[in-house]
Design a protein around this motif. Sequence first.
Motif, PDB file in Angstrom:
ATOM      1  N   THR A 125      42.072  47.285  46.525  1.00  0.00           N
ATOM      2  CA  THR A 125      41.350  46.024  46.395  1.00  0.00           C
ATOM      3  C   THR A 125      41.723  45.309  45.098  1.00  0.00           C
ATOM      4  OG1 THR A 125      39.509  47.185  45.367  1.00  0.00           O
ATOM      5  CG2 THR A 125      39.392  46.841  47.739  1.00  0.00           C
ATOM      6  N   TYR A 126      41.566  44.026  45.110  1.00  0.00           N
ATOM      7  CA  TYR A 126      41.714  43.129  43.959  1.00  0.00           C
ATOM      8  C   TYR A 126      43.128  43.023  43.388  1.00  0.00           C
ATOM      9  CZ  TYR A 126      36.670  43.204  44.191  1.00  0.00           C
ATOM     10  OH  TYR A 126      35.386  43.102  44.639  1.00  0.00           O
ATOM     11  N   GLY A 127      44.138  43.357  44.130  1.00  0.00           N
ATOM     12  CA  GLY A 127      45.505  43.209  43.657  1.00  0.00           C
ATOM     13  C   GLY A 127      45.923  41.750  43.557  1.00  0.00           C
ATOM     14  N   VAL A 128      45.678  41.011  44.628  1.00  0.00           N
ATOM     15  CA  VAL A 128      46.053  39.591  44.646  1.00  0.00           C
ATOM     16  C   VAL A 128      45.230  38.833  43.607  1.00  0.00           C
ATOM     17  CG1 VAL A 128      46.124  37.497  46.049  1.00  0.00           C
ATOM     18  CG2 VAL A 128      46.784  39.673  47.048  1.00  0.00           C
ATOM     19  N   GLU A 129      43.966  39.198  43.485  1.00  0.00           N
ATOM     20  CA  GLU A 129      43.113  38.515  42.511  1.00  0.00           C
ATOM     21  C   GLU A 129      43.581  38.772  41.072  1.00  0.00           C
ATOM     22  OE1 GLU A 129      40.668  39.115  46.215  1.00  0.00           O
ATOM     23  OE2 GLU A 129      42.082  40.313  45.073  1.00  0.00           O
ATOM     24  N   LEU A 130      44.056  39.986  40.777  1.00  0.00           N
ATOM     25  CA  LEU A 130      44.595  40.274  39.438  1.00  0.00           C
ATOM     26  C   LEU A 130      45.837  39.434  39.157  1.00  0.00           C
ATOM     27  CD1 LEU A 130      44.257  44.125  38.989  1.00  0.00           C
ATOM     28  CD2 LEU A 130      43.345  42.354  37.506  1.00  0.00           C
ATOM     29  N   ALA A 131      46.714  39.337  40.153  1.00  0.00           N
ATOM     30  CA  ALA A 131      47.912  38.521  39.987  1.00  0.00           C
ATOM     31  C   ALA A 131      47.548  37.043  39.828  1.00  0.00           C
ATOM     32  CB  ALA A 131      48.861  38.722  41.161  1.00  0.00           C
ATOM     33  N   LEU A 132      46.539  36.604  40.555  1.00  0.00           N
ATOM     34  CA  LEU A 132      46.070  35.229  40.413  1.00  0.00           C
ATOM     35  C   LEU A 132      45.474  35.007  39.023  1.00  0.00           C
ATOM     36  CD1 LEU A 132      45.595  32.442  41.681  1.00  0.00           C
ATOM     37  CD2 LEU A 132      43.460  33.328  42.641  1.00  0.00           C
ATOM     38  N   LEU A 133      44.722  35.983  38.527  1.00  0.00           N
ATOM     39  CA  LEU A 133      44.177  35.891  37.169  1.00  0.00           C
ATOM     40  C   LEU A 133      45.295  35.777  36.139  1.00  0.00           C
ATOM     41  CD1 LEU A 133      41.845  36.064  35.104  1.00  0.00           C
ATOM     42  CD2 LEU A 133      42.097  38.562  35.217  1.00  0.00           C
ATOM     43  N   ALA A 134      46.348  36.559  36.301  1.00  0.00           N
ATOM     44  CA  ALA A 134      47.488  36.481  35.381  1.00  0.00           C
ATOM     45  C   ALA A 134      48.101  35.078  35.412  1.00  0.00           C
ATOM     46  CB  ALA A 134      48.540  37.525  35.746  1.00  0.00           C
ATOM     47  N   SER A 135      48.197  34.498  36.591  1.00  0.00           N
ATOM     48  CA  SER A 135      48.742  33.143  36.715  1.00  0.00           C
ATOM     49  C   SER A 135      47.844  32.109  36.048  1.00  0.00           C
ATOM     50  CB  SER A 135      48.941  32.777  38.190  1.00  0.00           C
ATOM     51  OG  SER A 135      49.881  33.624  38.787  1.00  0.00           O
ATOM     52  N   SER A 147      55.272  27.285  32.445  1.00  0.00           N
ATOM     53  CA  SER A 147      54.369  26.523  33.307  1.00  0.00           C
ATOM     54  C   SER A 147      54.838  26.564  34.758  1.00  0.00           C
ATOM     55  CB  SER A 147      54.278  25.075  32.833  1.00  0.00           C
ATOM     56  OG  SER A 147      53.751  25.021  31.534  1.00  0.00           O
ATOM     57  N   THR A 148      56.145  26.528  34.946  1.00  0.00           N
ATOM     58  CA  THR A 148      56.708  26.604  36.289  1.00  0.00           C
ATOM     59  C   THR A 148      56.418  27.971  36.915  1.00  0.00           C
ATOM     60  OG1 THR A 148      58.443  25.054  35.662  1.00  0.00           O
ATOM     61  CG2 THR A 148      58.831  26.362  37.638  1.00  0.00           C
ATOM     62  N   LEU A 149      56.606  29.036  36.136  1.00  0.00           N
ATOM     63  CA  LEU A 149      56.269  30.377  36.624  1.00  0.00           C
ATOM     64  C   LEU A 149      54.788  30.462  36.985  1.00  0.00           C
ATOM     65  CD1 LEU A 149      58.165  32.773  34.180  1.00  0.00           C
ATOM     66  CD2 LEU A 149      58.739  32.240  36.547  1.00  0.00           C
ATOM     67  N   ALA A 150      53.945  29.927  36.109  1.00  0.00           N
ATOM     68  CA  ALA A 150      52.500  29.955  36.351  1.00  0.00           C
ATOM     69  C   ALA A 150      52.148  29.189  37.620  1.00  0.00           C
ATOM     70  CB  ALA A 150      51.752  29.379  35.154  1.00  0.00           C
ATOM     71  N   ALA A 151      52.755  28.025  37.793  1.00  0.00           N
ATOM     72  CA  ALA A 151      52.475  27.212  38.984  1.00  0.00           C
ATOM     73  C   ALA A 151      52.907  27.944  40.253  1.00  0.00           C
ATOM     74  CB  ALA A 151      53.177  25.862  38.881  1.00  0.00           C
ATOM     75  N   PHE A 152      54.057  28.612  40.192  1.00  0.00           N
ATOM     76  CA  PHE A 152      54.518  29.386  41.345  1.00  0.00           C
ATOM     77  C   PHE A 152      53.541  30.513  41.660  1.00  0.00           C
ATOM     78  CE2 PHE A 152      57.107  32.896  43.121  1.00  0.00           C
ATOM     79  CZ  PHE A 152      57.437  32.292  44.324  1.00  0.00           C
ATOM     80  N   GLY A 153      53.073  31.204  40.626  1.00  0.00           N
ATOM     81  CA  GLY A 153      52.089  32.266  40.822  1.00  0.00           C
ATOM     82  C   GLY A 153      50.771  31.740  41.355  1.00  0.00           C
ATOM     83  N   LEU A 154      50.319  30.619  40.779  1.00  0.00           N
ATOM     84  CA  LEU A 154      49.071  30.010  41.253  1.00  0.00           C
ATOM     85  C   LEU A 154      49.171  29.659  42.734  1.00  0.00           C
ATOM     86  CD1 LEU A 154      48.171  27.676  38.264  1.00  0.00           C
ATOM     87  CD2 LEU A 154      46.858  29.660  39.036  1.00  0.00           C
ATOM     88  N   TYR A 155      50.299  29.089  43.126  1.00  0.00           N
ATOM     89  CA  TYR A 155      50.489  28.718  44.526  1.00  0.00           C
ATOM     90  C   TYR A 155      50.541  29.960  45.413  1.00  0.00           C
ATOM     91  CZ  TYR A 155      52.528  27.086  48.848  1.00  0.00           C
ATOM     92  OH  TYR A 155      52.757  26.844  50.172  1.00  0.00           O
ATOM     93  N   SER A 156      51.391  30.921  45.063  1.00  0.00           N
ATOM     94  CA  SER A 156      51.597  32.107  45.904  1.00  0.00           C
ATOM     95  C   SER A 156      50.312  32.911  46.078  1.00  0.00           C
ATOM     96  CB  SER A 156      52.669  33.014  45.300  1.00  0.00           C
ATOM     97  OG  SER A 156      53.897  32.350  45.222  1.00  0.00           O
ATOM     98  N   PHE A 157      49.680  33.251  44.965  1.00  0.00           N
ATOM     99  CA  PHE A 157      48.500  34.102  45.038  1.00  0.00           C
ATOM    100  C   PHE A 157      47.253  33.311  45.437  1.00  0.00           C
ATOM    101  CE2 PHE A 157      51.375  36.110  41.891  1.00  0.00           C
ATOM    102  CZ  PHE A 157      51.800  37.144  42.723  1.00  0.00           C
ATOM    103  N   GLY A 158      47.194  32.042  45.066  1.00  0.00           N
ATOM    104  CA  GLY A 158      46.077  31.193  45.481  1.00  0.00           C
ATOM    105  C   GLY A 158      46.063  30.991  46.985  1.00  0.00           C
ATOM    106  N   MET A 159      47.237  30.767  47.574  1.00  0.00           N
ATOM    107  CA  MET A 159      47.312  30.608  49.026  1.00  0.00           C
ATOM    108  C   MET A 159      46.934  31.918  49.722  1.00  0.00           C
ATOM    109  SD  MET A 159      47.912  27.510  49.773  1.00  0.00           S
ATOM    110  CE  MET A 159      48.398  27.566  51.465  1.00  0.00           C
ATOM    111  N   ALA A 160      47.333  33.040  49.147  1.00  0.00           N
ATOM    112  CA  ALA A 160      46.985  34.332  49.748  1.00  0.00           C
ATOM    113  C   ALA A 160      45.477  34.544  49.742  1.00  0.00           C
ATOM    114  CB  ALA A 160      47.690  35.465  49.003  1.00  0.00           C
TER     115      ALA A 160
END
Length: 106
Positions: free
Chosen positions: A53-63, A86-99
């Motif tokens: 549990t909470y793997g995607v949420e941890l990655a989203l928190l990092a983003s 910022s580009t890396l963060a935006a990619f992470g926000l998109y990937s993990f946020g959509m998940a």
Amino acid sequence: MSLSTIAYILAGLTAGGGITGYVRAGSVPSMVAGCSVGLLYALGAYRIQSRATYGVELALLASVVLAGSSIPRAIKTQKPLPIGLSTLAAFGLYSFGMAVANGRMA
């Protein structure tokens, strides 16, 4: 590409960037911040991979943490490093946020 792979790549890039910042400029805050965010990504990736549990949420928190620190600097300085972070963060926000939004947690 799987979410765990994305998180592992972002972990390596952010931790590597923090270490590079320390080696090139002697910046301890860069090393601590980069390695801390990288650790959050790596822990999230491991938890995603092991279906814990909470793997995607941890990655989203990092983003979110990475975005919160890099986007204001990118806007203010217009320098390549904060823009890249910022580009890396935006990619992470998109990937993990959509998940998270789609209920896809692994």
